[in-house]
Design an enzyme around this catalytic site. Structure first.
Site, PDB file in Angstrom:
ATOM      1  N   ASP A  14       0.213  -8.016  -0.839  1.00 49.14           N
ATOM      2  CA  ASP A  14       0.884  -7.223  -1.877  1.00 49.14           C
ATOM      3  C   ASP A  14       2.147  -7.885  -2.424  1.00 49.14           C
ATOM      4  O   ASP A  14       3.102  -7.208  -2.811  1.00 49.14           O
ATOM      5  CB  ASP A  14       1.234  -5.815  -1.337  1.00 49.14           C
ATOM      6  CG  ASP A  14       0.003  -5.092  -0.854  1.00 49.14           C
ATOM      7  OD1 ASP A  14      -1.059  -5.262  -1.469  1.00 49.14           O
ATOM      8  OD2 ASP A  14       0.110  -4.352   0.142  1.00 49.14           O
ATOM      9  N   LYS A  17       0.352 -11.068  -6.291  1.00 50.62           N
ATOM     10  CA  LYS A  17      -0.586 -12.148  -6.656  1.00 50.62           C
ATOM     11  C   LYS A  17      -1.304 -11.845  -7.970  1.00 50.62           C
ATOM     12  O   LYS A  17      -1.454 -12.714  -8.823  1.00 50.62           O
ATOM     13  CB  LYS A  17      -1.644 -12.320  -5.535  1.00 50.62           C
ATOM     14  CG  LYS A  17      -1.053 -12.701  -4.196  1.00 50.62           C
ATOM     15  CD  LYS A  17      -2.096 -12.717  -3.097  1.00 50.62           C
ATOM     16  CE  LYS A  17      -2.598 -11.343  -2.697  1.00 50.62           C
ATOM     17  NZ  LYS A  17      -1.623 -10.454  -2.052  1.00 50.62           N
ATOM     18  N   ALA A  40      -8.546  -5.729  -0.969  1.00 48.12           N
ATOM     19  CA  ALA A  40      -7.450  -6.164  -1.846  1.00 48.12           C
ATOM     20  C   ALA A  40      -7.180  -5.118  -2.926  1.00 48.12           C
ATOM     21  O   ALA A  40      -8.077  -4.384  -3.332  1.00 48.12           O
ATOM     22  CB  ALA A  40      -7.826  -7.487  -2.503  1.00 48.12           C
ATOM     23  N   GLY A  41      -5.943  -5.082  -3.381  1.00 51.64           N
ATOM     24  CA  GLY A  41      -5.575  -4.258  -4.532  1.00 51.64           C
ATOM     25  C   GLY A  41      -4.590  -5.063  -5.349  1.00 51.64           C
ATOM     26  O   GLY A  41      -3.448  -5.256  -4.927  1.00 51.64           O
ATOM     27  N   HIS A  42      -5.028  -5.615  -6.458  1.00 50.82           N
ATOM     28  CA  HIS A  42      -4.186  -6.498  -7.265  1.00 50.82           C
ATOM     29  C   HIS A  42      -3.850  -5.805  -8.586  1.00 50.82           C
ATOM     30  O   HIS A  42      -4.732  -5.436  -9.340  1.00 50.82           O
ATOM     31  CB  HIS A  42      -4.909  -7.835  -7.507  1.00 50.82           C
ATOM     32  CG  HIS A  42      -5.136  -8.617  -6.242  1.00 50.82           C
ATOM     33  ND1 HIS A  42      -5.760  -9.837  -6.208  1.00 50.82           N
ATOM     34  CD2 HIS A  42      -4.785  -8.347  -4.950  1.00 50.82           C
ATOM     35  CE1 HIS A  42      -5.791 -10.270  -4.948  1.00 50.82           C
ATOM     36  NE2 HIS A  42      -5.223  -9.387  -4.185  1.00 50.82           N
ATOM     37  N   THR A  43      -2.554  -5.658  -8.827  1.00 49.59           N
ATOM     38  CA  THR A  43      -2.099  -4.876  -9.979  1.00 49.59           C
ATOM     39  C   THR A  43      -1.681  -5.780 -11.131  1.00 49.59           C
ATOM     40  O   THR A  43      -0.867  -6.693 -10.942  1.00 49.59           O
ATOM     41  CB  THR A  43      -0.886  -4.008  -9.564  1.00 49.59           C
ATOM     42  OG1 THR A  43      -1.183  -3.389  -8.322  1.00 49.59           O
ATOM     43  CG2 THR A  43      -0.568  -2.962 -10.621  1.00 49.59           C
ATOM     44  N   THR A 130      -8.119  -1.200   6.174  1.00 50.23           N
ATOM     45  CA  THR A 130      -8.344  -0.423   4.954  1.00 50.23           C
ATOM     46  C   THR A 130      -9.627   0.416   5.082  1.00 50.23           C
ATOM     47  O   THR A 130      -9.969   1.135   4.154  1.00 50.23           O
ATOM     48  CB  THR A 130      -8.474  -1.361   3.737  1.00 50.23           C
ATOM     49  OG1 THR A 130      -9.569  -2.259   3.995  1.00 50.23           O
ATOM     50  CG2 THR A 130      -7.205  -2.169   3.506  1.00 50.23           C
ATOM     51  N   GLN A 225      -4.900 -10.733   0.236  1.00 47.59           N
ATOM     52  CA  GLN A 225      -4.068 -10.517   1.425  1.00 47.59           C
ATOM     53  C   GLN A 225      -2.928 -11.554   1.470  1.00 47.59           C
ATOM     54  O   GLN A 225      -2.494 -11.981   0.411  1.00 47.59           O
ATOM     55  CB  GLN A 225      -4.913 -10.578   2.721  1.00 47.59           C
ATOM     56  CG  GLN A 225      -5.883  -9.400   2.883  1.00 47.59           C
ATOM     57  CD  GLN A 225      -7.160  -9.527   2.086  1.00 47.59           C
ATOM     58  OE1 GLN A 225      -7.866 -10.507   2.180  1.00 47.59           O
ATOM     59  NE2 GLN A 225      -7.476  -8.514   1.290  1.00 47.59           N
ATOM     60  N   GLY A 303      -3.402   3.698  -0.988  1.00 50.86           N
ATOM     61  CA  GLY A 303      -2.373   4.703  -1.254  1.00 50.86           C
ATOM     62  C   GLY A 303      -1.433   4.923  -0.070  1.00 50.86           C
ATOM     63  O   GLY A 303      -0.642   5.857  -0.057  1.00 50.86           O
ATOM     64  N   ARG A 306       3.880   1.466   2.194  1.00 50.45           N
ATOM     65  CA  ARG A 306       4.078   0.159   2.831  1.00 50.45           C
ATOM     66  C   ARG A 306       5.376   0.156   3.628  1.00 50.45           C
ATOM     67  O   ARG A 306       6.360   0.740   3.191  1.00 50.45           O
ATOM     68  CB  ARG A 306       4.154  -0.932   1.751  1.00 50.45           C
ATOM     69  CG  ARG A 306       2.848  -1.104   0.980  1.00 50.45           C
ATOM     70  CD  ARG A 306       3.028  -2.062  -0.201  1.00 50.45           C
ATOM     71  NE  ARG A 306       1.814  -2.183  -0.977  1.00 50.45           N
ATOM     72  CZ  ARG A 306       1.785  -2.470  -2.290  1.00 50.45           C
ATOM     73  NH1 ARG A 306       2.913  -2.666  -2.953  1.00 50.45           N
ATOM     74  NH2 ARG A 306       0.640  -2.565  -2.920  1.00 50.45           N
ATOM     75  N   LYS A 332       9.515  -9.512  -7.561  1.00 47.92           N
ATOM     76  CA  LYS A 332      10.254  -8.276  -7.288  1.00 47.92           C
ATOM     77  C   LYS A 332      11.738  -8.516  -6.992  1.00 47.92           C
ATOM     78  O   LYS A 332      12.355  -7.770  -6.220  1.00 47.92           O
ATOM     79  CB  LYS A 332       9.563  -7.474  -6.180  1.00 47.92           C
ATOM     80  CG  LYS A 332       8.087  -7.227  -6.504  1.00 47.92           C
ATOM     81  CD  LYS A 332       7.399  -6.244  -5.608  1.00 47.92           C
ATOM     82  CE  LYS A 332       7.482  -4.842  -6.121  1.00 47.92           C
ATOM     83  NZ  LYS A 332       6.462  -3.927  -5.562  1.00 47.92           N
ATOM     84  N   LEU A 333      12.282  -9.568  -7.613  1.00 48.81           N
ATOM     85  CA  LEU A 333      13.715  -9.833  -7.455  1.00 48.81           C
ATOM     86  C   LEU A 333      14.522  -8.608  -7.894  1.00 48.81           C
ATOM     87  O   LEU A 333      15.517  -8.245  -7.284  1.00 48.81           O
ATOM     88  CB  LEU A 333      14.103 -11.055  -8.309  1.00 48.81           C
ATOM     89  CG  LEU A 333      15.546 -11.511  -8.154  1.00 48.81           C
ATOM     90  CD1 LEU A 333      15.764 -12.150  -6.783  1.00 48.81           C
ATOM     91  CD2 LEU A 333      15.935 -12.498  -9.259  1.00 48.81           C
ATOM     92  N   THR A 415      10.501 -10.642 -12.574  1.00 53.12           N
ATOM     93  CA  THR A 415      11.608  -9.693 -12.686  1.00 53.12           C
ATOM     94  C   THR A 415      11.139  -8.309 -13.153  1.00 53.12           C
ATOM     95  O   THR A 415      11.914  -7.518 -13.671  1.00 53.12           O
ATOM     96  CB  THR A 415      12.668 -10.238 -13.676  1.00 53.12           C
ATOM     97  OG1 THR A 415      11.985 -10.541 -14.914  1.00 53.12           O
ATOM     98  CG2 THR A 415      13.352 -11.480 -13.163  1.00 53.12           C
TER      99      THR A 415
END
Ligand code: GDP
Ligand code: IMO
Ligand code: MG
Length: 430
Positions: A14, A17, A40-43, A130, A225, A303, A306, A332-333, A415
């Site tokens: 998470d 990626k 996997a969950g890629h947003t 999962t 992952q 869901g 984390r 995620k700075l 960012t």
């Protein structure tokens, strides 16, 4: 020149990626998933619109780019179909651009039932999987009794092999776990009914990738992952069941290692982990809550909330050693923007000794105590900044400190969740 770019997560998953693969796909002809499955969950966020992908590679939103699901992926066909349908409903053409390897291992409903039964039997000691059947499917693959996509092309053969496998699973479910069994005949019929639908997009993905390479085109290898969840090099047994390190890109696609030019390690500016297992920099306090809230740290697949903590350089050093990072992308700075102080875990204390690299496996890691260096936070917004020089000086100092300690260049900085909210210090795949 970088033409074959491997993008992997460097922590416990998470890291962002999906966002970075989507961004870099602009300059690629093909994107390939090489391991994992729909765990996997890629947003991806493009112009404010969010898409979450589980199996389909994160380049799918780009037209004229091929997406491949390669040999190393474990494939749950119903999930693939529903994900494809959702994308098509949103106007994305999927079947034209997606190809799946005939060597993919099939996840069957009994794998999912076994995953759930094993987790339930472990009770408090559960891995926190999962529950998508990933581990049991890889087990069968390694034991050479698993089913592959190619098997579906011969109905009689599939029936015989599937019956054998599902009967074996049912024996375990019933007798060992006292769990519900699956309906063998109905499952086999259902899977055979998938055969004509999937047939047009099955191919030898290794050869297809080689064709792109011969044409001089760029290929992106999309990891799922993170390196610390690697089956061989992660925090075993609290890991996933595949090779998440960069080597997985070679084995999972059938690409020779020398053909991979660059490993980009996606790294959160802090750390998160879903499921059980040791986490030396975990923050069970207000700061941890803050990171979870501002970073919206809710699992994209399950869901689940984390777990959150500071950046962990000993764990990153282990990951860098295993995967040979050529460059890092810090994501995620912006989530750190409001903090007055930021901590960097530079070393661990293990049994009275100071060490700088994470030990292998969960037992020793659970005895490690994080040693921190503290720096001042920048306490101003970095959201959406697209030029390095425009970052607050203290944010640059944070990044430069990480670069210096790890001795790996930070080539991309994210960012915000949107594709555009990115600083590219080095243009990859140009
Ligand atoms: P992946 O599994 O590595 O693709 O990552 P996930 O999609 O599971 O989780 C990353 C989450 O962070 C997603 O909700 C992204 O939209 C979001 N995200 C990615 N990059 C950034 C960033 O730089 N800033 C913020 N605030 N969110 C980001
Ligand atoms: P992406 O690709 C974060 C974790 C699970 C569990 C362990 C084993 O979105 O980064 P599994 O179902 O694979 O047998 O679970 O691995 N896990 C992930 N954590 N991101 C993921 O994927 C994950 N996929 C599996 O939470 O701890
Ligand atoms: Mg994810």
């Amino acid at each position: 020149m970088t033409k074959n770019l491997v993008v992997i997560g460097s922590q416990w998953g998470d890291e962002g990626k999906g966002k970075i693969v989507d961004l870099l796909t602009e300059r690629a002809a093909a994107v390939v998933r090489f391991q994992g499955g729909h765990n996997a969950g890629h947003t991806l966020v493009v112009e404010g619109k969010t898409t979450i992908l589980h199996l389909i590679p994160s380049g799918i939103l780009h037209s004229n780019v091929m997406s491949y699901i390669a040999n190393g992926v474990v494939l749950h066909l119903p999930s693939l179909f529903s994900e494809a349908e959702e994308l098509m409903a949103a106007g994305v053409s999927v079947w034209e651009k997606l190809r799946v390897s005939n060597a993919c291992a099939l996840i069957m409903p009994s794998h999912i039932a076994l995953d759930k039964a094993r987790e339930a039997a472990k009770g408090a000691g559960k891995i926190g999987t999962t529950c998508r059947g990933i581990g049991p499917c890889y087990e069968d693959k390694i034991a050479r009794r698993g089913l592959r996509l190619a098997d579906l092309q011969n109905a009689d053969n599939f029936r015989t092999r599937a019956e054998e496998l599902l009967n074996y699973h049912n024996f375990l479910l019933k007798n060992f776990y006292q769990a519900e069994t699956v309906d063998v005949a109905a499952t086999i019929d259902e899977w055979l009914s998938f055969a004509p639908k999937i047939a047009p997009i099955i191919c030898d993905t290794t050869l297809a990738l080689e064709e792109h390479r011969k044409r001089g085109e760029n290929i992106l290898y999309e990891g799922a992952q993170g390196a610390m969840l690697d089956i061989d090099h992660g925090t075993y047994p609290f890991v996933t069941s595949s090779s998440t390190a960069s080597g997985g890109a070679a084995t999972g696609t059938g690409t020779g290692i020398h053909k991979l030019d660059f490993v980009l390690a996606i790294t959160k500016a802090y750390t998160t982990r879903v499921g059980s297992g040791p986490f030396p920099t975990e923050l069970n306090n207000d700061i941890g809550e803050h990171l979870g809230r501002v970073g919206r740290e809710i699992g994209a697949s399950t869901g689940r909330k984390r777990r959150t903590g500071w950046i962990d350089l000993p764990a990153l050093r282990r990951a860098a050693l295993n995967s040979c990072f050529d460059g890092i992308c810090i994501t995620k700075l912006d989530v750190l923007d409001e903090l007055a102080t930021i901590k960097i875990c530079t070393n661990y204390r293990l049994d009275g000794k100071i060490i700088d690299i994470a030990p292998l496996g969960a037992d020793e890691l659970s005895r490690c105590e994080a040693i921190y260096e503290e720096i001042d936070g920048w306490q101003s917004s970095t959201i959406g900044i697209r030029e390095y020089e425009k970052l607050p000086e203290k944010a640059r100092q944070y990044l430069e400190k990480l670069e210096k300690i790890l001795e790996i260049p930070i080539v991309i900085i994210s960012t915000g969740p949107d594709r555009e909210e990115t600083i590219e210090r080095k243009v990859l795949l140009s």
